[in-house]
Enzyme design. Structure first.
Site, PDB file in Angstrom:
ATOM      1  CE  LYS A   1      44.102  29.630  42.785  1.00 14.76           C
ATOM      2  NZ  LYS A   1      43.540  29.526  44.123  1.00 14.76           N
ATOM      3  NE  ARG A   2      35.642  26.168  37.228  1.00 11.81           N
ATOM      4  CZ  ARG A   2      34.406  26.552  37.108  1.00 11.81           C
ATOM      5  NH1 ARG A   2      33.571  25.774  36.692  1.00 11.81           N
ATOM      6  NH2 ARG A   2      34.003  27.769  37.446  1.00 11.81           N
TER       7      ARG A   2
END
Ligand code: GLU
Length: 494
Positions: A259-260
């Site tokens: 998700k980063r």
């Protein structure tokens, strides 16, 4: 009926419905789907829902909807049925039980009464001793007295597979080549948990075998599970499928995609207004390398060109720029109506339309949206490109753009434009072109010195939409208001 002979390719996609459908999952589905479609085989969709805490019906629906949206259909599986169903693992518990009873009867599996605390203590001790943590076989040979004692204590046993000693497990992986494992490094592992539910490694083998799966193409993270699965195939007397473990997807910083790095689920990309054709094309190139330089492939072309021989071992890097470039290519191929459909939710969200428009207003909105076509990579970018039709205020793209309006000849050009524009009788592309010619004549300036300040004053941008297209759509009033506003920001009052 499906074919069971060796020539018939049968692949499966077997997601766990435990959360948003990850793009990595979509890539596994795509590779399997392409393999099936290319070779005239069958694609099976099986839902691996044995993780009771994390599996949800919503997630299953989400996966199926995403597959459909991407255009990947399945010949057998949940919803469509087939000869080897049911296709949801929790509906197959009696099937697993039959095989478990057989393994127990043959001594190939045994009950394990160890508690989670005991197992944890063993793991810690092994780790502290610098050893590979694994089950050391405490319950492998219990006497009937010991079993009775544990039962009396109310312990609920799990069932472990008795891993044969001193075996070399050789996997001829379609992607990774020959990979060898030593069975001595694998402790006896749980195949059925104490609640009676099979583990992934166990259910997957029984299902793949009974569903006559010939090729298992899945993520690299499952490579370490594969030796366990191979041992189970042998113990159960099943023929092993061919395995192909496709590489990890990394973010641009070469760390595992997460998700980063931005959006990771198919749904997020759908919501951002990416096109299935763009996503599929991009996903195919995450690991598969076409023989020549071609990078743009329709699903049909992919189906013809794809092959496992050109699936690379090295990790695939998710470059959003590449996805955007590919998606833009497909955006440009949309008709005005199709583009409008892609734009709609984003335009509504921004408050630029309600979705209820009809007649002239609708036609105007479509025309406005179609002017964005060459300047966007995905749907959510559309409102930003057409904002000046709707907003009273806008910012200059950057300082350099703003500086365009500080040029010595700019006030003259702008004044002339504001004077001449309202005189144009029929506002259309030819009349605007003619207007620019006459401004050049009046001001004795070159084309660029006329267009650029007008464009910047009207739109806040140096590049983009054709003015001859924009002005008729924007209307004299709005154009003049924008231009005056921009000049006022620079302290030039006209
Ligand atoms: N349910 C597993 C997963 O989603 C399937 C792995 C496999 O394809 O064997 O990771």
């Amino acid at each position: 009926m499906c074919c069971n002979d060796d020539d018939c390719i049968r692949v499966r996609f077997a997601p766990s419905p435990t959360g948003p459908f990850h793009i990595g999952g979509a890539r596994s589905a795509l590779f399997n789907w392409l393999l099936a479609r290319k070779l005239g085989g069958k694609m099976v969709l099986r839902i691996e829902d044995t993780d009771r805490d994390r599996s949800t019906p919503e997630s299953e629906e989400n996966i199926k909807a995403a597959l459909k949206w991407l255009g990947m259909d399945w010949d057998e599986g949940v919803d469509v049925g087939g000869p080897y169903g049911p296709y949801r693992q929790m509906e197959r518990l009696d099937i697993y039980k039959k095989y478990t009873d057989k393994l127990l009867a043959e001594g190939k599996a045994y009950y394990c009464y160890c508690t989670p605390e005991e197992l944890e203590a063993e793991r810690e001790a092994l780790t502290a001793a610098g050893e590979n943590p694994r089950y050391m076989g405490k319950c492998a040979n219990l006497t009937s007295e010991q079993i009775a004692k544990y039962e009396a204590e109310g312990r609920k046993p799990s069932i472990r597979f008795r891993v044969p000693k001193d075996q070399e497990i050789v996997i001829n992986d379609m992607v990774r080549g020959t990979v060898v494992f030593d069975s001595n490094g694998i402790g006896d592992f749980v195949i059925v948990k104490s609640d009676g539910i099979p583990t992934y490694n166990y259910a997957v083998v029984i299902d793949d075998a009974l569903m006559h799966i010939t090729h298992v193409v899945r993520a690299e993270e499952h490579l370490s599970n594969t030796p366990r699965q191979c041992l189970l195939y042998d113990a159960l007397g099943f023929k092993q499928p061919k395995f192909g473990h496709i590489s990890l997807i990394l973010g641009p910083d070469h760390r595992k995609m997460s998700k980063r790095h931005g959006a990771t689920s198919v749904d997020q990309y759908r919501q951002m207004g990416y096109l299935p054709a763009g996503i599929n094309n991009f996903l195919a190139l995450l690991g598969w390398a076409p023989v020549d330089e071609q990078e743009l492939f329709t699903m049909e072309e992919l189906t013809k060109a794809f092959d496992m021989d050109h699936v690379a071992k090295n990790p695939a890097v998710f470059e959003i720029k590449k996805l955007n470039w590919i998606n833009q290519h497909y955006m440009r191929q949309l008709s005005a109506d199709e583009l409008f459909e892609v734009a709609k939710p984003h335009m509504i969200e921004k408050g630029y339309m309600t979705g209820e428009e009809t007649g002239e207003k609708l036609a105007w909105l479509k025309a406005v949206v179609s002017t964005s076509k060459d300047y966007i990579a995905y749907g959510a970018e559309i409102p930003g490109v057409v904002s000046m039709y709707f907003e009273d205020e806008f910012d200059f793209e950057d300082e350099e753009t703003k500086a365009v309006l500080a040029g010595a000849t700019v006030p003259q050009v702008i004044a002339c434009f504001l004077e001449e524009l309202p005189k144009v009788e029929v506002l259309d592309a030819p009349s605007i072109k003619a207007l620019f010619k006459s401004i050049q004549k009046i001001t004795k300036l070159k084309g660029k010195d006329v267009f650029m300040p007008i464009r910047v004053a009207m739109t806040g941008k140096q590049h983009g939409l054709e003015l001859a297209q924009v002005i008729p759509l924007m209307g004299v009033e709005k154009v003049c208001a924008h231009v005056k506003n921009s000049m006022a920001k620079l302290g030039v009052n006209l």
